[in-house]
Motif scaffolding. Sequence first.
Motif, short mmCIF file in Angstrom:
data_model
loop_
_atom_site.label_atom_id
_atom_site.label_comp_id
_atom_site.label_asym_id
_atom_site.label_seq_id
_atom_site.Cartn_x
_atom_site.Cartn_y
_atom_site.Cartn_z
N HIS A 1 0.82 -1.22 0.00
CA HIS A 1 0.00 0.00 0.00
C HIS A 1 0.85 1.27 0.00
O HIS A 1 0.38 2.34 -0.35
CB HIS A 1 -0.90 0.04 1.24
N GLN B 1 -11.71 6.01 1.93
CA GLN B 1 -12.52 4.91 2.46
C GLN B 1 -13.33 4.24 1.35
O GLN B 1 -13.54 3.02 1.37
CB GLN B 1 -13.42 5.40 3.60
N LYS C 1 -11.05 2.02 -0.42
CA LYS C 1 -10.87 0.80 0.37
C LYS C 1 -12.08 -0.15 0.22
O LYS C 1 -11.91 -1.36 0.15
CB LYS C 1 -10.66 1.18 1.85
N PHE D 1 -4.45 1.21 -2.89
CA PHE D 1 -5.14 -0.08 -2.75
C PHE D 1 -4.89 -0.98 -3.96
O PHE D 1 -5.59 -1.97 -4.16
CB PHE D 1 -6.64 0.14 -2.51
N HIS E 1 -11.92 -5.80 1.76
CA HIS E 1 -11.66 -5.01 2.96
C HIS E 1 -12.90 -4.85 3.82
O HIS E 1 -12.81 -4.54 5.00
CB HIS E 1 -11.14 -3.61 2.59
N LYS F 1 -2.46 -0.36 7.43
CA LYS F 1 -2.34 -0.24 5.96
C LYS F 1 -0.87 -0.26 5.53
O LYS F 1 -0.52 -0.86 4.51
CB LYS F 1 -3.02 1.07 5.52
#
Lengths: 396, 396
Positions: A8, A107, A110, A136, B8, B110
């Motif tokens: 990441h 988010q 993610k 990601f 996730h 992360k």
Amino acid sequence: MKFNYSKHVPNTDNDATGAILAAAADPKVISLAGGLPAAELFPVEDFRASANRVFDEHGAQALQYGGAAGLPALREEIIRNFLKPRQVEGAVENIAVTTGSEQAIEQIAKMFINDGDTVLVEAPTYLCTVDAFKSFGAKIVTVAMDDDGMKMDALEEALKAHPEAKLIYTIPTFQNPTGRTMPVERREQFVKLADKYGVPVLEDDPYGAIRYSGKAVPPLKHFDKTGNVIYMSSFSKILAPGFRLGFVVADEGFIKTFTIMKQIADLHSDNFSQYLVADYLAHNDVDAHIAKISKLYQHRFELMQSLIESEFPAGVKHSNPEGGMFIWCQIPGDIDTQALFDACIKQGVAFVPGDPFYAGESESGTMRLNFSNVDDDTIREGMKRLGAAITKFLNK
Amino acid sequence: MKFNYSKHVPNTDNDATGAILAAAADPKVISLAGGLPAAELFPVEDFRASANRVFDEHGAQALQYGGAAGLPALREEIIRNFLKPRQVEGAVENIAVTTGSEQAIEQIAKMFINDGDTVLVEAPTYLCTVDAFKSFGAKIVTVAMDDDGMKMDALEEALKAHPEAKLIYTIPTFQNPTGRTMPVERREQFVKLADKYGVPVLEDDPYGAIRYSGKAVPPLKHFDKTGNVIYMSSFSKILAPGFRLGFVVADEGFIKTFTIMKQIADLHSDNFSQYLVADYLAHNDVDAHIAKISKLYQHRFELMQSLIESEFPAGVKHSNPEGGMFIWCQIPGDIDTQALFDACIKQGVAFVPGDPFYAGESESGTMRLNFSNVDDDTIREGMKRLGAAITKFLNK
């Protein structure tokens, strides 16, 4: 200590943007590189009044832990002040408050992106979104734009080639970096195409409220009948960025899942600032405040535009934003924009070269100019230096 | 709209903790389940004075965008007020401000965890950390504890079995949920073991400042000579959680990388709140404030402890925390803690069953009681109900 980081973490120390901002921060350099709102319009005294009212009326409660989806009173104010005027339907359950819209982007990245997944973005687009998607493991596919934003034939082509894409990210209004806005018909077409291919849309609208000319256009979310559009906006450009408050508007089911992820990310956004902004919105005319911002930005935009015409060499194309904070310029010919940037820094003026905004191949000679956070004299002197530097560079 | 989320997102709607908190929120129920600090001690009027000073002295600047690593003045205050008294070395470059310590946990997860990577945690440990680790696909390996925290033979065994582990997560002081504290010798051993196996330590210390008995123990970070320990703490328990301000202390290289990731996550933490807390720390005696919190928590802890002895059936074991917010109880025998919880809710009292705190196999009959956010009468009545419910449950 050398840590063994995950994939990441970007495996490069080459922070091109950091280097640009560092060069632009030199006090001898006039920076048209920033992306900051005009601080002189932050309603400091109104916020002071709100802070004191929050201490009076809510006291310790405003300083305690809060709910992950955000303060209900703030979500009510978001509906009244932002969704209704923009013809976006939504109840409190359709809204989650975020720690700036940056958090919404990270988010949502993610929530959708597994390593290797495809996402579609405009070429060019907002840098930090691309960074978030890449963190990601996203494969970024770019979609060409014209003066009216993302091109629909290019979008359909990309969707056909990548029906497995997880998201389409777009800034349809006063886009960063180009300042371009997508017209109504294209918005309707966009929403239909996304529905047809079953790919969710992430609509980022931080600038939409700041319109100083032309006719208002509803967000994509207004045309969304299936819940496929996730809309996000922010208080950063219309009130103040320091509070780091943004919001997401989407289907109730999505908001529930988003809230679970948001809780893992930071439990909830700053409770005191949420009370403060909710109080500000309840006691002030935010539309009048936004009108003041729009008027100032219009003046600065028009000044900068007239100076592009008088100071820049002929043939430089530029966008004509009807709102927002940026003008996008393109210098004709095969230009090494980084070399041009270095030449301009020597002349004491900075812009953001276009290249970093392209997740794929970049267009030659592009640059982003910011007009929101520079006063008239600075714009005049900056554009004079920039015009001289570009002319000299082209004649080299 | 049914979205195709990434891995996730937890693929379960079974929110056990949510159900517990919902049951505990019933106004007829006395909740000893929470994890909230005592709001009556939040220094509301001192914060009001600070807010007004920030508006006077910094005005719009406190409302503008800030740097991702955090306000330098706040980082200076962190060194003066928190690192020096705890014998942790660090300069401004070793500190990043975070949006609560929850953000530090998620971003560090992360930074270290690829899908399938192993991390080591205490059994039991803080729920939300496990959620954050799992959201990045971590394989959680638990390490047994005794009354002095993580057991070093168990840690070495785990490190031998998992030399590839990416992190060891620990709350060595007034642990959540157990209230246990690791003694000095064990801390030295811990740091050496982590160094020997080359596995970084994430030391979470939100409660450490709130000690009401016994002798202060420096954080693991104090014993770290190689930079292998990443230390984190928060203003949530000592000032107020609403501001969502925490901090990470580590090697300068780590902080640089962390700052890049933090920028992707939310650009920076609330700037106004950072100015406000920095001003509070510059103008107030935070040690005196923490002493007030510690005194109140000591009183509530001692009251609750005496009621465990008078109201609970014989044989219930409990931890003896010297600070923090939680007591950990274990009821003898083979107990279905969820059934016990349901029985207690019927009696109008709630706790948090131990099971969700275990990432692996749980220990029977465990429960977490919170004493920080309940007044004397509530503690008395809650413990009476709890004692009666447990006795009835055991005699069933």
